[in-house]
Design an enzyme around this catalytic site. Structure first.
Site, PDB file in Angstrom:
ATOM      1  N   VAL A  61       0.809  -1.218   0.000  1.00 12.76           N
ATOM      2  CA  VAL A  61       0.000   0.000   0.000  1.00 12.76           C
ATOM      3  C   VAL A  61       0.844   1.271   0.000  1.00 12.76           C
ATOM      4  O   VAL A  61       0.328   2.355  -0.271  1.00 12.76           O
ATOM      5  CB  VAL A  61      -0.963  -0.014   1.213  1.00 12.76           C
ATOM      6  CG1 VAL A  61      -0.221   0.298   2.513  1.00 12.76           C
ATOM      7  CG2 VAL A  61      -2.120   0.944   1.006  1.00 12.76           C
ATOM      8  N   TYR A  62       2.136   1.155   0.283  1.00 12.28           N
ATOM      9  CA  TYR A  62       2.992   2.344   0.288  1.00 12.28           C
ATOM     10  C   TYR A  62       3.121   2.878  -1.136  1.00 12.28           C
ATOM     11  O   TYR A  62       3.765   2.269  -1.992  1.00 12.28           O
ATOM     12  CB  TYR A  62       4.384   2.034   0.833  1.00 12.28           C
ATOM     13  CG  TYR A  62       4.445   1.706   2.310  1.00 12.28           C
ATOM     14  CD1 TYR A  62       3.340   1.850   3.137  1.00 12.28           C
ATOM     15  CD2 TYR A  62       5.629   1.248   2.883  1.00 12.28           C
ATOM     16  CE1 TYR A  62       3.406   1.550   4.488  1.00 12.28           C
ATOM     17  CE2 TYR A  62       5.710   0.952   4.241  1.00 12.28           C
ATOM     18  CZ  TYR A  62       4.595   1.096   5.036  1.00 12.28           C
ATOM     19  OH  TYR A  62       4.651   0.794   6.373  1.00 12.28           O
ATOM     20  N   SER A  63       2.482   4.016  -1.365  1.00 12.49           N
ATOM     21  CA  SER A  63       2.481   4.657  -2.687  1.00 12.49           C
ATOM     22  C   SER A  63       2.020   3.699  -3.780  1.00 12.49           C
ATOM     23  O   SER A  63       2.549   3.687  -4.893  1.00 12.49           O
ATOM     24  CB  SER A  63       3.861   5.237  -3.010  1.00 12.49           C
ATOM     25  OG  SER A  63       4.206   6.230  -2.071  1.00 12.49           O
ATOM     26  N   ASN A  64       1.033   2.863  -3.421  1.00 14.96           N
ATOM     27  CA  ASN A  64       0.405   1.956  -4.384  1.00 14.96           C
ATOM     28  C   ASN A  64       1.414   1.061  -5.102  1.00 14.96           C
ATOM     29  O   ASN A  64       1.350   0.865  -6.314  1.00 14.96           O
ATOM     30  CB  ASN A  64      -0.413   2.744  -5.405  1.00 14.96           C
ATOM     31  CG  ASN A  64      -1.429   1.873  -6.136  1.00 14.96           C
ATOM     32  OD1 ASN A  64      -1.983   0.958  -5.547  1.00 14.96           O
ATOM     33  ND2 ASN A  64      -1.663   2.161  -7.401  1.00 14.96           N
TER      34      ASN A  64
END
Length: 344
Positions: A61-64
């Site tokens: 989920v970190y920066s998609n």
């Protein structure tokens, strides 16, 4: 660098690990953390490895997914020198299969993470949040299958409550499935809730803590001072609402104590805050982040020295907070404490 076993596993992790949330940063939260590109990431990785920091933590989920991609590019050609930790469970889209820890989602998420990271295995896979909509048996049997397939080496959780971890461990033991050995948890001098339930659980069940946000969402960087306005360049302007609230008086009581210890030791406020965490029970590794080389080297200076018992007591007293029920009787009343001695 000190290396510690991760819980009761045989995996040795450095007492400081590196959080790659700043890699490829975008959006209101991750963009405020940083936007490290591939070239900058390689330089930060060089510094980490020189210092003995071998564990790198990220999440889908970190920066998609961009964080995993940049980390994967940075470790290319030296995969055997590093340990990779990543997380999954939080939404990656609006579709019904884009979040959670169902069998389908876990398998798909792991395959996607492996592609982004450019590797054939993940050293530590952690569930980023508890999924109340999927049976725990389905989650654990799927994770065990991923371990047996060699795609994942060790398992952990993040942001779980004590009962959620304990129920999962009991089910894993009942079926002979792979256990969780790590709990990536928020813990800092201004966020000591971890000590009430999760720390005793970790001691009892052999689950090691990977500490995230050791500086309390940027509040313990030394830039905040009593009676002074928030600095114009502070990321707290963008991120304060994402972290748990902190009472101002308690926050500045802790900052005052940190400043006193800084004067006694010659160390910086963040170095002292991180060092305090490394001596706490169950802590296997403290995850540090950095947007640039100078910040990273400053954070690496948090180890290799020790606080005195008097300095630790000063920080403990300043950061102490009343535990919630049913924990507070065991902290305040001698009869309760005799039955259940505190972990710290």
């Amino acid at each position: 660098m000190d290396y510690r076993r991760l819980g009761l596993s045989g995996l040795k992790v450095p007492v400081l690990s590196f959080g790659a949330g700043t890699f490829g940063g975008s959006g209101p939260l991750f963009g405020a953390w940083g936007s490290t590109d591939e070239k900058e990431a390689r330089r930060l990785l060089d510094i980490c490895l020189e210092a003995g920091v071998t564990l790198f933590d990220t999440a889908d989920v970190y920066s998609n997914g961009a964080s995993e991609e940049v980390l994967g590019a940075a470790i290319k050609g030296r995969r055997s020198e590093v340990l990779i930790s990543t997380k999954t469970a939080l939404p990656m889209g609006d579709g019904p299969g884009d979040y959670g820890t169902s069998r389908e989602r876990l398998i798909r998420s792991v395959e996607a993470a492996l592609r982004r990271l450019g590797t054939d295995h993940i050293d530590l896979l952690q569930l980023h949040a508890f999924d109340a909509g999927t049976p725990i048996e389905e989650v654990l049997s799927t994770l065990d299958g991923l371990v047996r397939a060699g795609k994942v080496r060790y398992l952990g959780v993040s942001n779980f409550s004590g009962w959620q971890i304990m129920k999962s461990l009991a089910i894993a033991d009942r079926h002979g499935w792979t256990r969780y050995v790590a709990n990536q948890a928020y813990y800092s001098l201004i966020g000591r809730d971890y000590e009430w339930e999760l720390m005793p659980l970790g001691l009892d069940q052999g689950v090691g803590a990977l500490v995230w946000s050791p500086l309390g969402w940027g509040r313990l960087t030394g830039k905040l001072q009593r009676g002074q306005a928030l600095p114009a360049g502070s990321r707290l302007h963008q991120t304060a609402d994402f972290g748990p609230p902190v009472d101002d008086e308690r926050l500045f009581r802790v900052i005052d104590a940190l400043n006193e210890v800084a004067g006694e030791t010659g160390k910086s406020v963040p170095q002292i805050a991180i060092n305090w965490l490394t001596s706490r029970p169950t802590v296997s590794s403290v995850i540090i982040g950095a947007r640039n080389e100078d910040q990273l080297r400053q954070n690496l200076g948090a180890i290799g020295w020790s606080l005195t018992p008097e300095q630790r007591q000063k920080l403990d007293a300043a950061s102490s907070v009343e535990a919630a029920y049913p924990y507070f009787p065991y902290r305040r009343q001698e009869g309760f404490a005799r039955l259940n001695p505190p972990a710290v």
